[in-house]
Structures are given as structure tokens and as C-alpha cells.
Design an enzyme around this catalytic site. Structure first.
Site: not given
Length: 107
Positions: A75, A77, A79
Site C-alpha cells: 500500500h 509503495q 501511494h
């Protein structure tokens, strides 16, 4: 920093970068190009902070120290990659809004 702190730091900086890049687009749309470019520069600083954390993780793994790959890490990464993409697109939008303004094509 433990893995959870690392994840949240990446998300924090990437989220700030994304928000600043989106604000830069809005400022350019309003014809505030100087402010827009300042906001984009702010987004870049946040991206650099997030990317530095990511690079530390990569270096540790390259040196043989494994990082637990959790859903939260994926998650984070995600973002970061989204923030990078939005930053790049914001730069293009700003250029386009400036050209439109220079040509007097603003509605």
C-alpha cells in the site's frame, strides 16, 4: 524505525506530495503560475523524503537484510508511485495552462 513506522512515513510523505501536486494544478488552472510552481516544488520535496525511505529499504535488502512484505508495505509503495505519477502529470498540466494563458485562449 521498525517496519510499521517505515510504511507510515512513506505514506505520509507520498500523501503530502500528492496533495501538493493536486493543489499545484488547481493554482495553475486559476492562473496563479508562480504559486503553482512553488506548490509543485513542495510536492517534489515530499517525494524526495518518501523516496529516500524507500531507497534505504532497497539498500538494506540488497545487502542481505530482508524486509517483510506486508499488505501495508505494498500500500505504501502504491501511494508513492501514484504520487510520483501525479507530480509528473501536474508538471505537464501547469505547462499547458501557462501556454493557454499566453495564447489568450482562457475562457
Amino acid at each position: 524505525m521498525d517496519d510499521t513506522e517505515i510504511v507510515f512515513q512513506i505514506i505520509l510523505y507520498a500523501g503530502n506530495a500528492r496533495s501538493s501536486a493536486m493543489e499545484a494544478i488547481e493554482l495553475a488552472k486559476a492562473g496563479k503560475f508562480r504559486e503553482s510552481k512553488e506548490e509543485l516544488a513542495s510536492a517534489k520535496k515530499e517525494l524526495v523524503s518518501s523516496h529516500k525511505i524507500q531507497t534505504r529499504i532497497i539498500r538494506k535488502e540488497a545487502a542481505g537484510e530482508k524486509t517483510e512484505m506486508s499488505v501495508m508495505m505494498v500500500h505504501a509503495q502504491d501511494h508513492l508511485m501514484n504520487a510520483i505519477t501525479i507530480h509528473d502529470m501536474a508538471s505537464e498540466f501547469i505547462d499547458l495552462y501557462e501556454r493557454i494563458d499566453q495564447l489568450g485562449l482562457k475562457s
